[in-house]
Design a protein around this motif. Sequence first.
Motif, mmCIF file in Angstrom:
data_model
loop_
_atom_site.group_PDB
_atom_site.id
_atom_site.type_symbol
_atom_site.label_atom_id
_atom_site.label_comp_id
_atom_site.label_asym_id
_atom_site.label_seq_id
_atom_site.Cartn_x
_atom_site.Cartn_y
_atom_site.Cartn_z
ATOM 1 N N GLN C 144 -12.648 19.126 43.576
ATOM 2 C CA GLN C 144 -14.060 18.815 43.456
ATOM 3 C C GLN C 144 -14.809 19.438 44.613
ATOM 4 O OE1 GLN C 144 -14.576 14.586 42.713
ATOM 5 N NE2 GLN C 144 -14.742 15.197 40.572
ATOM 6 N N LEU C 145 -16.070 19.765 44.339
ATOM 7 C CA LEU C 145 -16.849 20.460 45.357
ATOM 8 C C LEU C 145 -17.687 19.450 46.133
ATOM 9 C CD1 LEU C 145 -18.160 23.179 42.899
ATOM 10 C CD2 LEU C 145 -16.245 23.456 44.476
ATOM 11 N N PRO C 146 -17.399 19.308 47.417
ATOM 12 C CA PRO C 146 -18.221 18.374 48.191
ATOM 13 C C PRO C 146 -19.555 19.016 48.547
ATOM 14 C CG PRO C 146 -16.541 19.336 49.592
ATOM 15 C CD PRO C 146 -16.395 19.971 48.244
ATOM 16 N N VAL C 147 -20.627 18.255 48.400
ATOM 17 C CA VAL C 147 -21.957 18.761 48.725
ATOM 18 C C VAL C 147 -22.623 17.781 49.673
ATOM 19 C CG1 VAL C 147 -24.236 19.268 47.796
ATOM 20 C CG2 VAL C 147 -22.208 19.948 46.534
ATOM 21 N N GLU C 148 -23.113 18.303 50.765
ATOM 22 C CA GLU C 148 -23.789 17.433 51.717
ATOM 23 C C GLU C 148 -25.199 17.139 51.262
ATOM 24 O OE1 GLU C 148 -23.965 17.942 56.041
ATOM 25 O OE2 GLU C 148 -21.976 18.873 55.819
ATOM 26 N N ILE C 149 -25.639 15.916 51.494
ATOM 27 C CA ILE C 149 -26.973 15.504 51.051
ATOM 28 C C ILE C 149 -27.947 15.595 52.221
ATOM 29 C CG2 ILE C 149 -28.329 13.582 50.153
ATOM 30 C CD1 ILE C 149 -26.421 14.404 48.078
ATOM 31 N N ASN C 150 -28.949 16.414 52.040
ATOM 32 C CA ASN C 150 -30.047 16.441 53.008
ATOM 33 C C ASN C 150 -30.773 15.090 52.909
ATOM 34 O OD1 ASN C 150 -32.692 16.750 54.053
ATOM 35 N ND2 ASN C 150 -32.577 18.966 53.798
ATOM 36 N N PRO C 151 -30.977 14.384 54.020
ATOM 37 C CA PRO C 151 -31.522 13.023 53.924
ATOM 38 C C PRO C 151 -33.015 12.973 53.601
ATOM 39 C CG PRO C 151 -31.126 13.609 56.209
ATOM 40 C CD PRO C 151 -30.603 14.747 55.395
ATOM 41 N N ASN C 152 -33.688 14.106 53.592
ATOM 42 C CA ASN C 152 -35.110 14.086 53.237
ATOM 43 C C ASN C 152 -35.285 14.084 51.724
ATOM 44 O OD1 ASN C 152 -35.617 14.271 55.946
ATOM 45 N ND2 ASN C 152 -35.821 16.513 55.902
ATOM 46 N N THR C 153 -36.380 13.445 51.295
ATOM 47 C CA THR C 153 -36.608 13.328 49.856
ATOM 48 C C THR C 153 -38.020 13.788 49.532
ATOM 49 O OG1 THR C 153 -35.144 11.429 49.808
ATOM 50 C CG2 THR C 153 -36.587 11.712 47.911
ATOM 51 N N LEU C 154 -38.145 14.424 48.365
ATOM 52 C CA LEU C 154 -39.472 14.814 47.890
ATOM 53 C C LEU C 154 -39.883 13.857 46.778
ATOM 54 C CD1 LEU C 154 -41.838 16.919 47.534
ATOM 55 C CD2 LEU C 154 -40.380 18.029 45.844
ATOM 56 N N VAL C 155 -41.079 13.290 46.899
ATOM 57 C CA VAL C 155 -41.617 12.488 45.807
ATOM 58 C C VAL C 155 -42.832 13.235 45.279
ATOM 59 C CG1 VAL C 155 -42.671 10.302 45.136
ATOM 60 C CG2 VAL C 155 -40.794 10.323 46.794
ATOM 61 N N VAL C 156 -42.817 13.531 43.990
ATOM 62 C CA VAL C 156 -43.915 14.280 43.391
ATOM 63 C C VAL C 156 -44.786 13.318 42.595
ATOM 64 C CG1 VAL C 156 -44.565 16.249 41.973
ATOM 65 C CG2 VAL C 156 -42.389 16.263 43.199
ATOM 66 N N GLY C 157 -46.014 13.188 43.002
ATOM 67 C CA GLY C 157 -46.939 12.288 42.308
ATOM 68 C C GLY C 157 -47.216 11.061 43.146
ATOM 69 N N GLY C 158 -48.485 10.862 43.482
ATOM 70 C CA GLY C 158 -48.844 9.758 44.376
ATOM 71 C C GLY C 158 -49.519 8.608 43.653
ATOM 72 N N GLY C 159 -49.106 8.334 42.439
ATOM 73 C CA GLY C 159 -49.559 7.126 41.753
ATOM 74 C C GLY C 159 -48.740 5.947 42.249
ATOM 75 N N ILE C 160 -48.857 4.831 41.548
ATOM 76 C CA ILE C 160 -48.190 3.629 42.055
ATOM 77 C C ILE C 160 -46.672 3.793 42.051
ATOM 78 C CG2 ILE C 160 -48.327 2.434 39.811
ATOM 79 C CD1 ILE C 160 -48.433 0.897 43.363
ATOM 80 N N SER C 184 -56.555 12.537 46.808
ATOM 81 C CA SER C 184 -56.099 11.250 47.334
ATOM 82 C C SER C 184 -54.933 10.732 46.508
ATOM 83 C CB SER C 184 -57.232 10.218 47.269
ATOM 84 O OG SER C 184 -56.731 8.923 47.525
ATOM 85 N N ILE C 185 -54.080 9.951 47.144
ATOM 86 C CA ILE C 185 -53.066 9.246 46.371
ATOM 87 C C ILE C 185 -53.735 8.045 45.706
ATOM 88 C CG2 ILE C 185 -51.108 10.038 47.729
ATOM 89 C CD1 ILE C 185 -51.159 7.338 49.190
ATOM 90 N N GLY C 186 -53.025 7.379 44.859
ATOM 91 C CA GLY C 186 -53.585 6.214 44.167
ATOM 92 C C GLY C 186 -53.422 6.299 42.661
ATOM 93 N N GLY C 187 -53.559 7.533 42.128
ATOM 94 C CA GLY C 187 -53.311 7.734 40.702
ATOM 95 C C GLY C 187 -54.262 6.946 39.821
ATOM 96 N N ALA C 555 -39.612 8.414 37.731
ATOM 97 C CA ALA C 555 -40.111 7.050 37.824
ATOM 98 C C ALA C 555 -41.514 6.993 37.245
ATOM 99 C CB ALA C 555 -40.137 6.600 39.286
ATOM 100 N N GLY C 556 -41.812 5.899 36.592
ATOM 101 C CA GLY C 556 -43.164 5.660 36.111
ATOM 102 C C GLY C 556 -43.442 6.267 34.753
ATOM 103 N N ALA C 557 -44.732 6.471 34.481
ATOM 104 C CA ALA C 557 -45.159 6.831 33.140
ATOM 105 C C ALA C 557 -44.819 8.257 32.735
ATOM 106 C CB ALA C 557 -46.662 6.615 33.004
ATOM 107 N N CYS C 558 -44.278 9.059 33.668
ATOM 108 C CA CYS C 558 -43.856 10.395 33.253
ATOM 109 C C CYS C 558 -42.621 10.307 32.362
ATOM 110 C CB CYS C 558 -43.566 11.287 34.466
ATOM 111 S SG CYS C 558 -42.248 10.692 35.520
ATOM 112 N N GLN C 559 -41.969 9.142 32.360
ATOM 113 C CA GLN C 559 -40.769 8.960 31.541
ATOM 114 C C GLN C 559 -41.110 8.336 30.193
ATOM 115 O OE1 GLN C 559 -39.203 5.619 31.301
ATOM 116 N NE2 GLN C 559 -37.251 6.165 30.388
#
Lengths: 158, 294, 677
Positions: C144-160, C184-187, C555-559
């Motif tokens: 199996q191929l081990p992959v290191e996880i970069n601890p930073n995360t991207l969240v796209v969309g600033g609604g609730i 502005s965020i808030g959505g 997450a949210g209404a995009c699903q």
Amino acid sequence: MSEQFEPVIVGFLCNWCSYRAADLAGTARIHYAPNMRPIRVMCSGRIDPQFVLKALREGADGVMIAGCHPGECHYVSGNIKALRRFILLKAMLRQFGVEEARVQLVWASASEGIILAAKVNKMTEEIRALGPLNWQETVLGGNNGYKVAQAALVPEEV
Amino acid sequence: MKKFAYFPGCSLEKLAQSYNNSSVETTRLLGVELQELEDWNCCGATTYFHVDQLLAYTLVARNLAMAEKEGLDLVAPCSACYKNAYFTNKYIKEDPDLAEHINYALEEDDLQFNGTINVHHVIEIFVNEIGVEKIKSKITNPLEGLRVAPYYGCQIVRPKHNGTDAENPHFFEELVSAMGADTVDYPERLRCCGASLIMTSRHAALNMVRTLLQSAVDCETNVIATACPLCQVNLECYQPQVNEEFGTNFNMPVLYFTQLLGLAMGLPPKKVGIGSELVSAAPIFDKYLKRTVR
Amino acid sequence: MSEEQKHPEQNERVGVYICHCGTNIANVVDVEDVAEWAGKQPNVEIAREYKFMCSSLGQDLIEEDIREKGLTRVVVSSCSPHMHEKTFRTACERGGLNPFLFEMANIREHDSWITNDKVAATQKAKALTNAAIERVVHHQPLEQLPVEINPNTLVVGGGIAGITAALELANGGHHVYLVEREPSIGGHMAQLDKTFPTLDCSACILTPKMVDAGQHPNITLLTWSEVEKVDGYIGNFTVSVRKKARYINEDHCTGCGICIEKCPFKVIDDVFEVGMGERKVVYRPFPQAVPKFPVIDKENCVYFQRGKCKACQIFCPTEPNSIDFEQEDEILSISVGNIILATGFQLFDTAKIPQYGYGRLPNVFTSLEFERMVNASGPTDGKIVLRDKQTEPKTVAIIHCVGSRDENYHKYCSKICCMYSLKFAHLVHERIPDADVYNCYIDMRTPGKGYEEFYHRLLEEGTHFIRGKVAEVTNAARIPEEKGKLIVQVEDTLIGRQRRIPVDMVLLSPAMEAQPDSKEISQLFKMGCDFDGFFTERHPKLDPVATMTEGIFIAGACQGPKDVPDSVAQGAAASARVAGLINIGTVMMEPVRASINQDDCSGCRICNNMCPYNAIIFHEDRHVSEVITALCQGCGTCVAACPSGIISGAHFTNIQLLSQIEGILWDVRPAKEKVPA
């Protein structure tokens, strides 16, 4: 007692949609023809037309290729590549004298167990009506020259 | 000159002769020839499809096959004829099984239909083939100040087909504007005229007619323009009955759009069948046309 | 000759295990017969049947046989590999066998559960088992191929949903980039007045969260920004973000708002106020916007269009001046380990249903317009009025299911419309006590905590409920009472009559639908979306926030249509999934990857365009193509496409699949020597 002909169909099912659809059909206890024998591939795009020919040559009466619906491929567009290959393969099989119904491409999403089951039933019946493929006779041996020549005489649109 | 196979349909033989004359005359002036099909037969109208669908399709297919033999698209001025021809054509193209059945029957008449032609309503010829711009250029007597309510009826837009907006079409309005008339924003323009309901449920049908007329009156309409002989009959001929039944006092002229167009293009009223109306259009013409039609 | 064909196949020692699965398999398949038959197949060292192979005793059986009988390959015929492949691979590993020297045959879901025909089922079980036996001898040990996880995360969309996801991760000590395309965020939640069913003020509960997100040391807020490009894979995504020019220097701006005050030009606000109100050309979407920095609307700015004005710059009190007309778009490149998409929804365009009159009849409003109207800080200061902005309606009709549950538009139920329509009815009752409110619904759908109770409350408040789909909204009066009103034509199916209801105001409750660019977004992030444009979750029940692409969560209404509590729950769930990955630090990836034999590649480049992940590069110097293993997802499309057959798809090699085909057709194969692959 005359026995009903039971066709053997090899099914190439993609791991993400159609294999799961087949799993779901089982889990939901949907009864359908046990004639399709599934082989799992990661994506319908992995299906080399040679696999189909190999299955037919090795005694299968039909081959079902199943993938995710267009636009829903787990690998973006593998199913579209499968579709392209399928169209070309069909043109070739026609020249071999292999009936169209014997090799079918179907789309079934992971939630469409019932649809996949229906498609297997339908295909089984269609091939049952056609009878055994008998590749050796149809394509290679016997009077295959006749059948191939006949197929070649009929101009076919591709 | 662009040519079409013309299927007038039964109504235009007698009752709606004025529609027939005006359609042929106006299209000719605009460079389109409507060549009447020889030996055409009834389209089955609104009823036959419910009696025997396959036979009804076959009836229509015979007309289509004759048009196809001429190599011409079929044009029908009556909305019911049009709808029947349009959908028969569509279904035959989509359903090889149906096509086989029908062609088997057509063989008797040495005919065959392969689904290579299209079907148009005559109003589509004006709007799509000729074009509003060209029509505008041929208007010599613009119907200035005449308030015309474009009444579509139901069958030229429904069921949805040809990509027209079934709920909010605007081609009829454009055509009326091209004549130089004032287009009435007629809210009931898509509502059914009652069609053959007048035979089976008189009161309900008269009520439908009343709604249409009342709405036209409310919008200060001078004349309702129709594109269908059945709509015309229901709206015009039944006005006395509506008045009797509901105590109203309607006196609304109802003309075919081709008649109005003919007038606007300077054709003599007689040539477009003016003069045989039950509700006379004379008062309007006195008011709006006298100054232009000399 | 490629590597795989040289692989020896005749002297493997295969252990075959046929599972009864209690009676699930054994009732239909003659497991004893299959086991006995399997024992006679070439290469098979031992074949057994057992009640429950997945039990610890069953697994022990495999482990013991590997040790004692020296098995080199293992086949288990039982359920779906999606169920227990991992279980048995682990058992093999414990026995000292590479887990990839194992193959599973699915004789339950694909066999015993789909038929009662014992003969056919047994025959099929043999075929599937044999296919696995013939395949497994060609298996190769893989790591199996081990992959290191970069601890930073991207969240796209600033609604609730996005705000929640970002805050959860940030509070857990992980860094988050929160990207929002609006200023502005808030959505959508920021536009709402009250939230159902509790009727608490939307802004009151949302703004503290927005402020938290804006001030959090672990959150890098990138508003007025859009993701342009995504490269990489789980653990190592590189994302390009376009930070659109605000023409405001964020380092100097204090958010005092004097520029907004002094800007001499107003335009209609089509976004936040949905056309109901105006905003200045330099603007904040709403007073509580986060971040507080305004944006200059270049299209409408007189300075940008005609070269003079600069009122904002002249009056800006900061030193140095914060207005920067020279500012340009910036492309930021950020590295993250995981991505959460919370791109939200849009509302169905009600003008697409012309018979409801939106856009034609002035007093037909959409739900969002009404939300703005009833909002105390909205364009009418919270007063419910007609389009003339002064007349209070005495009768209001609310039409449910506009564009949803409709064959012509969206078949799905939009889930939240019944509840917000009820909320609207309540707000009308509250603000205009003597008003008549008609709710025209198809079915009343109020599943949720306190939702049905809210419906009952409305029943008691005297709302008129009409069960029927509205045919038309028209201004064509037929009777004097209808003059000047909007008439709602609807069949009241409960009394079986057509009704014409004259009203002053009509509110349309449009469906939630996917963002117009959701297809492009899904392609950008290389994950799926369904026909309606909603993103596809990995499993509709058991994995609702993961996607088929590792490292990308939704997450949210995009699903799918969702209300606020559901969106919040999904936001939190997605962040929990990401936090789990960050905590582990590495993930193991299936070694199902393609590789190109560099010696045999002819450099035809056919495979190059096949790859949906651009994982195949071409070496101009050597004239060969190569697969970047880290980018390869293992679909095998290139393997099938290679005209020389020299691309090998690990664990799905040609020889493995061809042998499987031969094996599966054991009973119908023509009698002759084996056809060379």
